[in-house]
Enzyme design. Sequence first.
Site, PDB file in Angstrom:
ATOM      1  N   LYS A 318       0.613  -1.231   0.153  1.00  0.00           N
ATOM      2  CA  LYS A 318      -0.211   0.018   0.081  1.00  0.00           C
ATOM      3  C   LYS A 318       0.848   1.242   0.282  1.00  0.00           C
ATOM      4  CE  LYS A 318      -3.345  -1.993   2.752  1.00  0.00           C
ATOM      5  NZ  LYS A 318      -4.709  -1.990   3.843  1.00  0.00           N
ATOM      6  N   ASP A 409     -13.116   1.067  11.797  1.00  0.00           N
ATOM      7  CA  ASP A 409     -13.639   0.911  10.881  1.00  0.00           C
ATOM      8  C   ASP A 409     -14.130  -0.098  10.226  1.00  0.00           C
ATOM      9  OD1 ASP A 409     -14.253   2.600   8.448  1.00  0.00           O
ATOM     10  OD2 ASP A 409     -12.770   2.830   7.624  1.00  0.00           O
ATOM     11  N   ARG A 413     -15.796  -3.159   3.098  1.00  0.00           N
ATOM     12  CA  ARG A 413     -15.403  -3.017   2.397  1.00  0.00           C
ATOM     13  C   ARG A 413     -13.665  -3.541   3.247  1.00  0.00           C
ATOM     14  NH1 ARG A 413     -17.559   1.446   4.944  1.00  0.00           N
ATOM     15  NH2 ARG A 413     -16.595   2.457   5.977  1.00  0.00           N
ATOM     16  N   ASP A 427      -6.942  -3.546   7.547  1.00  0.00           N
ATOM     17  CA  ASP A 427      -6.999  -1.850   8.236  1.00  0.00           C
ATOM     18  C   ASP A 427      -7.322  -1.969   9.534  1.00  0.00           C
ATOM     19  OD1 ASP A 427      -5.847  -1.346   5.099  1.00  0.00           O
ATOM     20  OD2 ASP A 427      -7.486  -1.260   4.539  1.00  0.00           O
TER      21      ASP A 427
END
Length: 546
Positions: A318, A409, A413, A427
């Site tokens: 990333k 979060d 996704r 993440d």
Amino acid sequence: MWKFKDTVLCISLMKEGMDSHGYVDVYRYPHSHKCFMFFKIREMRTKVNLDPDAVLATQYSASQPDVSYESIWKCEQRKRQLQFKDKPLPPLPPEAFEDYTNKPRVIALCDFFARGPLDLPLKKSEEYIILEKYDPLWWRARDRHGNEGLIPRNYVTENKKSNLETYKWYCRNINRSQAELLLRQKPKEGAFVVRDSSRQGLLTLSMYSRAKGSHNGDILHYHIKQNHLGLYYVAENYLFSSVPELIEYHQHNAAGLITRLRYPVGSDGCTSAENTGLSYEEWGLNPSELLLLKELGRGQFGVVYLGKWKETIKVAIKTINEGAMSEDDFIEEAKLMMKLSHPKLVQLYGVCTHHKPLYVVTEFMENGCLLNYLRQRRGKLSRDVLLSMCQDVCEGMEYLERNGFIHRDLAARNCLVNVEHVVKVSDFGMARYVIDDQYISSSGAKFPVKWSSPEVFHFKKYSSKSDVWSFGVLMWEVFTEGKMPFETKSNAEVVREISQGNRLYRPHLASLPVYKVMYSCWHEKPEGRPTFAELTVTLRDLTEMT
């Protein structure tokens, strides 16, 4: 009798060419041209001084007692040993004084190739001594040859016969639907796997059987039980002192099962082997060792690439755009995040800080993000598989909860799917380093209001219980096969709906018990919501019921 001028040759002939009767075959020595016959030595007796420091001498005597060369040689050897008996031995190496009797011993579940100078290679099924437990991921070990180095913790398991992880047929981290998927991939009569049951402390034997003439096989699930004496059984008349003994017996005898256990189906013990990281000493990764192969997509912080480390290990890379996150704070936190390791978490391998943009290197997940995975397979995934996905995420979140780590979060996704269709949480903790006014403000489009609990969008108060709220929304995403929550409403309208006590509707693929689980996550007060540990037990029970 032949007289030899060369005494050494004479002795050599007598030692090497003499047979049991005392004859010497001189034809074996073609260099001696004067010898063309056999001769027998009868009266000659020889006394030889074999001391290398003395002059070689030979005496002849008819009355000398018979002495063999072998006995003379042994005598001289003993003399030499006596000469050096007082010479001190070299000192023992320090490790000779170490006591390893109480050190844990482990068995390698699979091969491990050293990736750095501090690593110790592992060979599957060999034993190793654990010298020191550096951290949750890496231990210092010694092999049977005395070599020492660092090994990845999840490549080894305790060396005990009762340890199920040493057996191919045992798969700890799979549920009912995953076991069925595994068995249908190799549909052989008598294929089987042993897994943890939804009931704490129990095991389940899952096996495949196909009736004669039938193209569709059945998968049966047997609980492995214990009686009051602690003996294990599947069929009550056949009792065993351990699970391995039970499996070994039923591999040869059906004895109450639909068929005998013919083919163990399972992983090689290293389903999460790549989760270890690149190497213990590889924190600041060298960018020259990273190869970017192709773009996988664009995330919140930048572009995500499929890459390779040292041309061999597949990784996801990333890129972090400048100004997209608080880099210094993230780097410090990432050192702690690297130590988080679980089969249902996407492993962070390291961070490359040598240049801009910053590189974050993680485990590569072949099937991409869960949201796209669901949308691409609409109508093709069974309810069991959907529930299994929720269970995967819940297990990963339970680990974070147990370690006091908040995701902030959680959504479809931000979960990824590997080649074996296992879902892993990704993440985690990244949201707090975002530098984006729209993301931080609940009025902006980027803020994940539709996944947020009331205390988050009102007061920015995050906790594991706010993650539980988000998990309920993720379950809704899974059972709608990737729909957008509150799809026709704006963020402001969602805040108003939630504040008034309204919640997401029940998806048609979700049974009432499943909907009750997701609904329990949306209690207005954090203390009214279940923990991830409680949710894991509930989902396991539902999995066994379906």
